[in-house]
Design a protein around this motif. Structure first.
Motif, PDB file in Angstrom:
ATOM      1  N   LEU A 142       0.827  -1.206   0.000  1.00 26.12           N
ATOM      2  CA  LEU A 142       0.000   0.000   0.000  1.00 26.12           C
ATOM      3  C   LEU A 142       0.864   1.260   0.000  1.00 26.12           C
ATOM      4  CD1 LEU A 142      -2.813  -1.055   2.524  1.00 26.12           C
ATOM      5  CD2 LEU A 142      -2.957  -0.969   0.022  1.00 26.12           C
ATOM      6  N   GLY A 143       1.967   1.208   0.761  1.00 25.86           N
ATOM      7  CA  GLY A 143       2.901   2.341   0.769  1.00 25.86           C
ATOM      8  C   GLY A 143       3.499   2.590  -0.608  1.00 25.86           C
ATOM      9  N   LYS A 144       3.856   1.496  -1.322  1.00 26.19           N
ATOM     10  CA  LYS A 144       4.394   1.632  -2.684  1.00 26.19           C
ATOM     11  C   LYS A 144       3.356   2.255  -3.616  1.00 26.19           C
ATOM     12  CE  LYS A 144       7.535  -2.365  -2.486  1.00 26.19           C
ATOM     13  NZ  LYS A 144       7.739  -3.750  -2.977  1.00 26.19           N
TER      14      LYS A 144
ATOM     15  N   GLU B  54      -8.276   8.441  -2.773  1.00 30.46           N
ATOM     16  CA  GLU B  54      -9.328   8.344  -1.753  1.00 30.46           C
ATOM     17  C   GLU B  54      -9.628   6.889  -1.401  1.00 30.46           C
ATOM     18  OE1 GLU B  54     -14.004   9.671  -1.196  1.00 30.46           O
ATOM     19  OE2 GLU B  54     -12.746  10.734  -2.648  1.00 30.46           O
ATOM     20  N   ILE B  55      -9.729   6.040  -2.442  1.00 35.49           N
ATOM     21  CA  ILE B  55      -9.989   4.603  -2.200  1.00 35.49           C
ATOM     22  C   ILE B  55      -8.815   3.975  -1.459  1.00 35.49           C
ATOM     23  CG2 ILE B  55     -10.375   2.360  -3.299  1.00 35.49           C
ATOM     24  CD1 ILE B  55     -11.665   3.910  -5.650  1.00 35.49           C
ATOM     25  N   LEU B  56      -7.617   4.330  -1.871  1.00 34.46           N
ATOM     26  CA  LEU B  56      -6.414   3.772  -1.244  1.00 34.46           C
ATOM     27  C   LEU B  56      -6.342   4.143   0.233  1.00 34.46           C
ATOM     28  CD1 LEU B  56      -3.856   2.160  -1.706  1.00 34.46           C
ATOM     29  CD2 LEU B  56      -2.731   4.240  -2.532  1.00 34.46           C
ATOM     30  N   THR B  57      -6.732   5.381   0.550  1.00 38.08           N
ATOM     31  CA  THR B  57      -6.762   5.815   1.956  1.00 38.08           C
ATOM     32  C   THR B  57      -7.789   5.005   2.739  1.00 38.08           C
ATOM     33  OG1 THR B  57      -6.120   8.061   1.320  1.00 38.08           O
ATOM     34  CG2 THR B  57      -7.095   7.786   3.497  1.00 38.08           C
ATOM     35  N   ASP B  58      -8.961   4.768   2.122  1.00 37.16           N
ATOM     36  CA  ASP B  58      -9.994   3.944   2.771  1.00 37.16           C
ATOM     37  C   ASP B  58      -9.498   2.524   2.999  1.00 37.16           C
ATOM     38  OD1 ASP B  58     -11.767   5.998   2.911  1.00 37.16           O
ATOM     39  OD2 ASP B  58     -12.933   5.427   1.131  1.00 37.16           O
ATOM     40  N   VAL B  59      -8.827   1.969   1.980  1.00 34.48           N
ATOM     41  CA  VAL B  59      -8.284   0.606   2.096  1.00 34.48           C
ATOM     42  C   VAL B  59      -7.283   0.531   3.246  1.00 34.48           C
ATOM     43  CG1 VAL B  59      -6.799  -1.108   0.976  1.00 34.48           C
ATOM     44  CG2 VAL B  59      -8.683  -0.070  -0.294  1.00 34.48           C
ATOM     45  N   SER B  60      -6.388   1.520   3.317  1.00 29.20           N
ATOM     46  CA  SER B  60      -5.368   1.535   4.380  1.00 29.20           C
ATOM     47  C   SER B  60      -6.008   1.600   5.764  1.00 29.20           C
ATOM     48  CB  SER B  60      -4.426   2.730   4.195  1.00 29.20           C
ATOM     49  OG  SER B  60      -3.724   2.635   2.983  1.00 29.20           O
TER      50      SER B  60
END
Length: 534
Positions: free
Chosen positions: A92-94, A174-180
């Motif tokens: 996720l960081g990558k 936004e989706i990636l932040t939600d996933v994290s």
């Protein structure tokens, strides 16, 4: 001058039991390989759960080869969970980094990998242990968002429209932040579930082996940082561990349990839990019980050092500590005197150092108990005081005791020569932490000397023991003080105190540069001084 004795956390004080956590790097790499899935294969399999052997009564996963029953299964679940979580967090960081750079091919491939790893983690965990209902909703939502992330990043591969890609970048972020966030919440719930299993073992089992293994697993978890320590504390681990420490039949587990308590108490929640169960009374009982083994008393001292650390912002728990302070201080100075090794002395002296910061009564008690003599004698014993870290604790105690007028006569009785030796402390290796410890020893030795030199007899003795040349050397030579400004300030203050009582002890040139100007001007002169190597 406000001193800081430092925390007793694992990273600042080298403690031998931490060595057991070290694993051969090749072995660690091979273990990690088991948790790194092949992306193409996982895409084909759609991350279906790994099969379970029908003959396995324990319901263990085939992937967990060589894992036994009971506590071994619990340990494997925790290790698998943590390693999978690390892999997902890395991916996720990558993605965040590659999204910022607009590297869409890599963004998509990373999304696919992250999706596979999340699905694998969820299915493996569900197969190994029944998932709590509150976790299931996070799992379902998380899996949906991961699939959405995979699909939307794939769409970005088939267009060069900058306006479209810009709008997609914002949506993906936004989706990636939600996933994290969802993934973090799910992992916290899963870890809390595993921790509850371990605590239940501690509370319900009568087997020393089972309880000891559960405590070991908790201790291992505490090494992964304060966030996990907070979860462990909230689930009631401190309460369960003190129940063990209050039962004679579990005496052999006292040291192990207290070591875990000390690690958990690096966070405020752990200290609050300790206060609620009157843990300080339990610590006092173990420390003052002559039948307690040294290891248990040493670990009790470690807990005291942890909860009295000046770094903690909350001091509410110290109110109950004051009630038992006399007994605890007495037991700790006795432990310093009888310590069989450097680690035991370090833990006991660190606890005393912290205690002397928050109540002057502790300093008075220590003087009554002949602490100056005991500590200075210990410094001559390489078996007890064998590192700069231990000397740092000793000189911290002496610096705080030196505020009291009667401390001067105590130091005079010991002739004070050892205090001057501490001014010459130098690291034996290139370790940054050891160098920092030596700086603290030099600084606090100078502060102690300055405070004690209010007494004319102490000042005269210090001059006879050639304290002035060493202080001047520390002021003028940056390498002698490891370029430390705090050591420089303390040495200038000590010099000025000695010069006030015995002006003839300092030569004219040194007086002109180090004594006569304002302190800040002497500081600037010395801090900008270049050494001559000619």
């Amino acid at each position: 001058t406000m001193l800081n004795s430092g925390d007793i956390s694992q990273h600042s004080i080298p403690i031998t039991h931490a060595q057991s956590l070290q694993v051969d790097s090749v072995q660690r790499w091979m273990e990690d390989l088991r948790h790194m899935t092949e992306v193409e294969c996982m895409c084909v399999l759609q991350a279906k759960p790994i099969g379970v052997e029908e003959d396995s009564q324990q319901g263990e996963l085939i992937v967990a080869s060589g894992v036994g029953a009971g506590d071994h299964v619990a340990r494997n679940n925790l290790q698998t969970l943590l390693r999978r979580a690390l892999v997902v967090s890395t991916e996720l960081g990558k993605m965040f980094q590659r999204l910022e750079k607009g590297r869409w091919q890599r963004v998509h491939s990373t999304a696919v990998r992250a999706n596979c790893h999340v699905r694998s983690l969820v299915h493996e965990y569900s197969a190994a242990r029944s998932t709590p209902p509150e976790m299931q909703k996070y799992e379902k939502s998380l899996l949906g968002k991961c699939m959405e992330l995979t699909n939307i990043t794939e769409r970005c591969l088939h267009t060069d429209d900058e306006f479209f890609l810009k709008s997609m970048r914002e949506a993906i972020h936004e989706i990636l932040t939600d996933v994290s966030d969802s993934f973090s919440n799910m992992i916290d719930m899963a870890l809390a579930n595993e921790i509850r299993v371990l605590i239940k073992q501690i509370e319900s089992s009568d087997s020393l082996h089972t309880i000891g293994s559960a405590i070991s697993n908790l201790l291992s978890l505490t090494q992964d940082g304060p966030q996990l320590c907070s979860i462990i504390a909230k689930e009631g681990a401190v309460v369960a561990l003190f129940k063990i420490c209050r039962q004679d039949r579990f005496r052999d587990l006292y040291a192990h349990a207290l070591r875990t308590v000390a690690s958990i108490c690096c966070v405020e929640e752990g200290i609050n839990q300790l206060d609620k169960v009157d843990g300080i009374l339990c610590l006092a009982d173990i420390l003052t019980d002559e039948s307690s083994v040294e290891a248990a008393r040493a670990e009790a001292a470690a807990v005291v050092a942890q909860i009295t650390s000046p770094h903690h912002t909350s001091t509410q728990h110290l109110a109950s500590f004051l009630e038992s302070m006399h007994d605890i201080v007495t037991a700790l100075i006795k432990l310093c005197e009888s310590a069989s090794c450097g680690e035991v002395f370090l833990l006991a002296s660190a606890a005393l150092a912290n205690i002397t910061f928050f109540d002057s009564m502790a300093c008075e008690i220590l003087l009554q108990l002949n602490a100056v003599h005991i500590l200075l004698q210990a410094c001559k014993d390489r078996q007890r005081v064998d590192t700069p870290y231990s000397k740092d604790q000793v000189v911290t105690i002496l610096a705080n005791l030196s505020v009291l007028e009667q401390c001067a006569s105590e130091v005079l009785q010991e002739q004070g020569s050892l205090l001057l030796l501490l001014l010459g402390e130098k690291p034996s290796s290139s370790s940054p932490s050891e160098g920092a410890a030596c700086e603290r020893v030099q600084q606090k030795a100078a502060v102690t000397l300055a405070r004690l030199s209010r007494d004319a007899d102490v000042a005269q003795t210090a001059i006879q023991l050639k304290a002035v040349p060493r202080l001047i050397e520390l002021c003028r030579s940056p390498t002698e003080r490891n370029n430390s400004d705090s050591v420089l300030v303390a040495c200038l203050a000590a010099l000025r105190r000695l010069a006030a009582g015995c002006p003839d002890s300092i030569e004219a040139a040194d007086h002109q540069q180090l004594i006569k100007p304002r302190l800040v001007d002497s500081f600037l002169l010395c801090s900008n001084m270049e050494e001559s190597f000619v």
